[in-house]
Design a protein around this motif. Structure first.
Motif, PDB file in Angstrom:
ATOM      1  N   MET A  21      46.393  37.974  44.230  1.00  0.00           N
ATOM      2  CA  MET A  21      45.984  39.741  44.173  1.00  0.00           C
ATOM      3  C   MET A  21      46.368  40.367  44.824  1.00  0.00           C
ATOM      4  N   LEU A  22      45.973  39.894  45.996  1.00  0.00           N
ATOM      5  CA  LEU A  22      45.967  40.434  47.686  1.00  0.00           C
ATOM      6  C   LEU A  22      47.561  41.185  47.604  1.00  0.00           C
ATOM      7  N   GLU A  23      48.684  40.063  47.492  1.00  0.00           N
ATOM      8  CA  GLU A  23      49.810  39.846  47.161  1.00  0.00           C
ATOM      9  C   GLU A  23      50.860  40.930  45.657  1.00  0.00           C
ATOM     10  N   GLU A  24      50.133  40.768  45.397  1.00  0.00           N
ATOM     11  CA  GLU A  24      50.395  41.809  44.104  1.00  0.00           C
ATOM     12  C   GLU A  24      50.137  43.058  44.443  1.00  0.00           C
ATOM     13  N   THR A  25      49.578  43.696  45.017  1.00  0.00           N
ATOM     14  CA  THR A  25      49.465  44.934  45.562  1.00  0.00           C
ATOM     15  C   THR A  25      49.925  45.321  46.924  1.00  0.00           C
ATOM     16  N   GLY A  26      50.428  44.213  47.506  1.00  0.00           N
ATOM     17  CA  GLY A  26      51.280  44.378  48.366  1.00  0.00           C
ATOM     18  C   GLY A  26      50.737  45.373  50.029  1.00  0.00           C
ATOM     19  N   VAL A  27      49.636  45.455  49.801  1.00  0.00           N
ATOM     20  CA  VAL A  27      48.701  46.158  50.784  1.00  0.00           C
ATOM     21  C   VAL A  27      48.384  45.219  52.255  1.00  0.00           C
ATOM     22  N   LYS A  81      50.069  51.015  42.520  1.00  0.00           N
ATOM     23  CA  LYS A  81      50.483  48.899  42.777  1.00  0.00           C
ATOM     24  C   LYS A  81      50.688  48.708  40.443  1.00  0.00           C
ATOM     25  N   GLU A  82      49.828  50.001  39.905  1.00  0.00           N
ATOM     26  CA  GLU A  82      50.065  49.689  38.225  1.00  0.00           C
ATOM     27  C   GLU A  82      49.658  48.461  37.923  1.00  0.00           C
ATOM     28  N   LEU A  83      48.240  47.747  38.894  1.00  0.00           N
ATOM     29  CA  LEU A  83      48.204  46.676  38.200  1.00  0.00           C
ATOM     30  C   LEU A  83      46.785  46.831  36.898  1.00  0.00           C
ATOM     31  N   ALA A  84      45.902  47.747  37.806  1.00  0.00           N
ATOM     32  CA  ALA A  84      44.756  48.164  36.497  1.00  0.00           C
ATOM     33  C   ALA A  84      45.178  48.857  35.914  1.00  0.00           C
ATOM     34  N   PRO A  85      44.417  48.703  34.309  1.00  0.00           N
ATOM     35  CA  PRO A  85      45.057  48.627  32.890  1.00  0.00           C
ATOM     36  C   PRO A  85      44.953  50.526  32.061  1.00  0.00           C
ATOM     37  N   ARG A  86      45.970  50.220  31.810  1.00  0.00           N
ATOM     38  CA  ARG A  86      46.174  51.920  30.743  1.00  0.00           C
ATOM     39  C   ARG A  86      44.610  52.108  29.855  1.00  0.00           C
ATOM     40  N   PRO A  87      44.476  53.339  29.540  1.00  0.00           N
ATOM     41  CA  PRO A  87      43.789  53.116  28.817  1.00  0.00           C
ATOM     42  C   PRO A  87      43.647  52.209  27.085  1.00  0.00           C
ATOM     43  N   ASN A  88      45.184  51.945  26.375  1.00  0.00           N
ATOM     44  CA  ASN A  88      45.034  50.900  25.927  1.00  0.00           C
ATOM     45  C   ASN A  88      44.799  49.824  25.734  1.00  0.00           C
ATOM     46  N   ALA A 154      46.273  42.964  36.652  1.00  0.00           N
ATOM     47  CA  ALA A 154      45.347  42.118  37.499  1.00  0.00           C
ATOM     48  C   ALA A 154      44.572  41.127  36.887  1.00  0.00           C
ATOM     49  N   ALA A 155      44.107  41.385  35.257  1.00  0.00           N
ATOM     50  CA  ALA A 155      43.637  40.471  34.441  1.00  0.00           C
ATOM     51  C   ALA A 155      44.507  39.209  34.671  1.00  0.00           C
ATOM     52  N   ASP A 156      45.814  39.236  34.681  1.00  0.00           N
ATOM     53  CA  ASP A 156      46.829  37.508  33.923  1.00  0.00           C
ATOM     54  C   ASP A 156      46.704  37.247  35.728  1.00  0.00           C
ATOM     55  N   VAL A 157      46.339  38.178  37.075  1.00  0.00           N
ATOM     56  CA  VAL A 157      45.794  37.223  38.286  1.00  0.00           C
ATOM     57  C   VAL A 157      45.179  36.330  38.023  1.00  0.00           C
ATOM     58  N   TYR A 158      43.438  36.816  37.137  1.00  0.00           N
ATOM     59  CA  TYR A 158      42.784  36.079  36.968  1.00  0.00           C
ATOM     60  C   TYR A 158      42.884  34.883  36.544  1.00  0.00           C
ATOM     61  N   VAL A 159      43.390  35.873  34.616  1.00  0.00           N
ATOM     62  CA  VAL A 159      43.038  34.772  33.825  1.00  0.00           C
ATOM     63  C   VAL A 159      44.901  33.093  33.992  1.00  0.00           C
ATOM     64  N   GLY A 160      45.171  34.198  34.656  1.00  0.00           N
ATOM     65  CA  GLY A 160      46.579  32.674  34.830  1.00  0.00           C
ATOM     66  C   GLY A 160      45.535  32.214  35.968  1.00  0.00           C
ATOM     67  N   SER A 161      44.767  32.795  36.939  1.00  0.00           N
ATOM     68  CA  SER A 161      44.516  31.170  37.265  1.00  0.00           C
ATOM     69  C   SER A 161      43.900  30.171  37.015  1.00  0.00           C
ATOM     70  N   ASN A 187      56.478  33.549  37.745  1.00  0.00           N
ATOM     71  CA  ASN A 187      57.282  33.902  38.189  1.00  0.00           C
ATOM     72  C   ASN A 187      57.252  35.457  38.735  1.00  0.00           C
ATOM     73  N   ARG A 188      56.733  35.329  39.318  1.00  0.00           N
ATOM     74  CA  ARG A 188      56.772  37.096  40.006  1.00  0.00           C
ATOM     75  C   ARG A 188      56.130  36.594  41.945  1.00  0.00           C
ATOM     76  N   GLU A 189      57.270  37.250  41.957  1.00  0.00           N
ATOM     77  CA  GLU A 189      57.665  37.326  44.044  1.00  0.00           C
ATOM     78  C   GLU A 189      55.758  37.848  44.817  1.00  0.00           C
ATOM     79  N   GLY A 190      54.337  38.517  44.165  1.00  0.00           N
ATOM     80  CA  GLY A 190      53.010  37.800  44.894  1.00  0.00           C
ATOM     81  C   GLY A 190      52.987  36.531  44.518  1.00  0.00           C
ATOM     82  N   TYR A 191      52.862  36.020  43.761  1.00  0.00           N
ATOM     83  CA  TYR A 191      52.362  35.034  43.488  1.00  0.00           C
ATOM     84  C   TYR A 191      53.177  34.025  44.381  1.00  0.00           C
ATOM     85  N   ARG A 192      54.438  33.889  44.187  1.00  0.00           N
ATOM     86  CA  ARG A 192      55.544  32.703  45.774  1.00  0.00           C
ATOM     87  C   ARG A 192      54.499  33.321  46.717  1.00  0.00           C
ATOM     88  N   ARG A 193      54.530  34.506  47.205  1.00  0.00           N
ATOM     89  CA  ARG A 193      53.863  35.123  48.544  1.00  0.00           C
ATOM     90  C   ARG A 193      52.364  34.183  48.738  1.00  0.00           C
TER      91      ARG A 193
END
Length: 206
Positions: A21-27, A81-88, A154-161, A187-193
């Protein structure tokens, strides 16, 4: 000046979820590697997490433990980073993240420990039966490309893990729907890093 973000972890733990998750944020963040039965139980770290477990993060004066909470916190704290949910997406996002933190993890842990809920007492268990959980998870990951809809969150990070760990360690059934979903979310750079960083720490520890 930006608040320092400190990540407490061990590469042989659920800390890998938070690392991804941290790598997905890039911070930027600073990593503190903790040892089982050693620094995790030291008085200094127990002020961070009284459970003496990892992962945990400290962001300025804010401390967050529990992987699902860390994922949600980081997604909301860094909205650009657009990892939080949109309203829908909120319903599915929170539904499946908490499903993974509750019924899914409980069912997988009990299976790993060799515990089987007696059929006549399944209503006492929050997850019912292991089969119920696997069937429900399969439907969830098959309904759309990602757990909350058409985009990665971010839910995909958690469920996918959870699915990755469960299939890797044999605590989940190896269903094609799980493998297909896992392939999409990893299949994401954040996961690979994140994987490369934790694998390198493991080498150093050995």
């Amino acid at each position: 000046m930006a608040e320092e973000l400190v990540f407490y972890t061990n590469p042989m733990s659920r800390g890998r979820i938070a690392r991804w998750m941290l790598e997905e944020t890039g911070v930027p963040y600073r990593t503190e590697i903790m040892t089982f039965g050693g620094t995790m139980k030291a008085p200094e770290y127990l002020t961070v997490n009284p459970m003496g477990k990892v992962p945990a993060i400290r962001h300025g004066d804010t401390v967050v433990t529990e992987c699902a909470a860390i994922c949600a916190y980081l997604a909301e704290t860094f909205p650009e980073k657009e990892l939080a949910p949109r309203p829908n997406e909120r319903g599915s996002y929170y539904r499946w993240m908490f499903f993974a933190a509750g019924p899914l993890e409980a069912a997988a842990t009990n299976r790993a420990l060799g515990f089987v809920t007696p059929a006549e007492k399944s209503r006492m268990a929050g997850y019912g039966s292991f089969g119920d959980v696997m069937d429900t998870l399969e439907k969830a990951v098959s309904a759309s490309p990602y757990i909350a809809g058409d985009r990665f969150t971010a839910a995909d990070v958690y469920v996918g893990s959870h699915i990755g760990w469960g299939m890797g360690f044999g605590t989940f059934e190896k269903r094609q729907a799980f493998a297909d979903y896992l392939g999409r979310v990893t299949n994401r750079e954040g996961y690979r890093r994140a994987t490369a960083l934790d694998d390198e720490v493991m080498k150093q520890m050995q």
